[in-house]
Write a protein that holds these residues in place. Sequence first.
Motif, PDB file in Angstrom:
ATOM      1  N   GLU A  76       0.827  -1.204   0.000  1.00  0.00           N
ATOM      2  CA  GLU A  76       0.000   0.000   0.000  1.00  0.00           C
ATOM      3  C   GLU A  76       0.860   1.252   0.000  1.00  0.00           C
ATOM      4  O   GLU A  76       0.603   2.207  -0.739  1.00  0.00           O
ATOM      5  CB  GLU A  76      -0.913   0.007   1.229  1.00  0.00           C
ATOM      6  N   ASP A  80       1.359   4.277  -2.857  1.00  0.00           N
ATOM      7  CA  ASP A  80       1.107   5.683  -2.512  1.00  0.00           C
ATOM      8  C   ASP A  80       2.310   6.554  -2.873  1.00  0.00           C
ATOM      9  O   ASP A  80       2.158   7.662  -3.405  1.00  0.00           O
ATOM     10  CB  ASP A  80       0.807   5.824  -1.016  1.00  0.00           C
ATOM     11  N   ARG A 147      -9.091  -0.922   3.801  1.00  0.00           N
ATOM     12  CA  ARG A 147      -7.989  -1.425   4.628  1.00  0.00           C
ATOM     13  C   ARG A 147      -8.338  -2.782   5.212  1.00  0.00           C
ATOM     14  O   ARG A 147      -7.510  -3.703   5.212  1.00  0.00           O
ATOM     15  CB  ARG A 147      -7.669  -0.457   5.772  1.00  0.00           C
ATOM     16  N   LEU A 150      -8.034  -5.466   2.628  1.00  0.00           N
ATOM     17  CA  LEU A 150      -6.652  -5.809   2.307  1.00  0.00           C
ATOM     18  C   LEU A 150      -5.998  -6.683   3.378  1.00  0.00           C
ATOM     19  O   LEU A 150      -5.205  -7.570   3.065  1.00  0.00           O
ATOM     20  CB  LEU A 150      -5.833  -4.535   2.097  1.00  0.00           C
TER      21      LEU A 150
END
Length: 204
Positions: A76, A80, A147, A150
């Motif tokens: 993640e 980003d 979230r 995931l």
Amino acid sequence: MTKIGYARVSTLEQNLDMQLDALKGEGCKQVFTDKVSGVKSSKPNFTKLMEYLRPGDTIVVWKLDRLGRSTVQLIELIEDLKKKGVNLKSLSESIDTTSATGNLFFQFMCILAEHERNIIRERTSAGLQAARARGRRGGRPKGLNERYQLIAPEVREVYEKNTRSTEEIRKMFSIKSQPTLYKILEFAGADVKGFAKKRKGLTK
């Protein structure tokens, strides 16, 4: 290009000095630090670091595990950073995304991210099929954010090891409530009812 360091230790008793010395030796003019477990989603100063970054900057860490203890967290983050145009350098693993080799690392992590999503989709599909076979209606649990989706495979893995109570699992993954934990497990295709019978001695 500005080098900005990030250092983290898991408890208040641990010392940041080794990481700070390494980051200053690398030329980091500013360093953000946290004293919090890597599995927790809330890292106050890391949040400030992400807000501070500008395109072309480089985050420097002593080791990649300072950024997160799970593959999901790291994937993640790398995605980003790529969107922000920010580079990453890890001193222990000799990873530097400002180089051609580092760019390959970025690409590899993006492929790994897609692989992780595919695994989640496959596990979810298998879980839904198993639920239908047992006569239960499936579908995505309402109110389950990205979230939670995931981390669902990792939560399921810990849950099915049957070595931690549900309260400990919630604290480990920063899950707000027991119903949410069960939604996450259902999303990951776990047989919650079946395992619950085996966990009576652990569940709090």
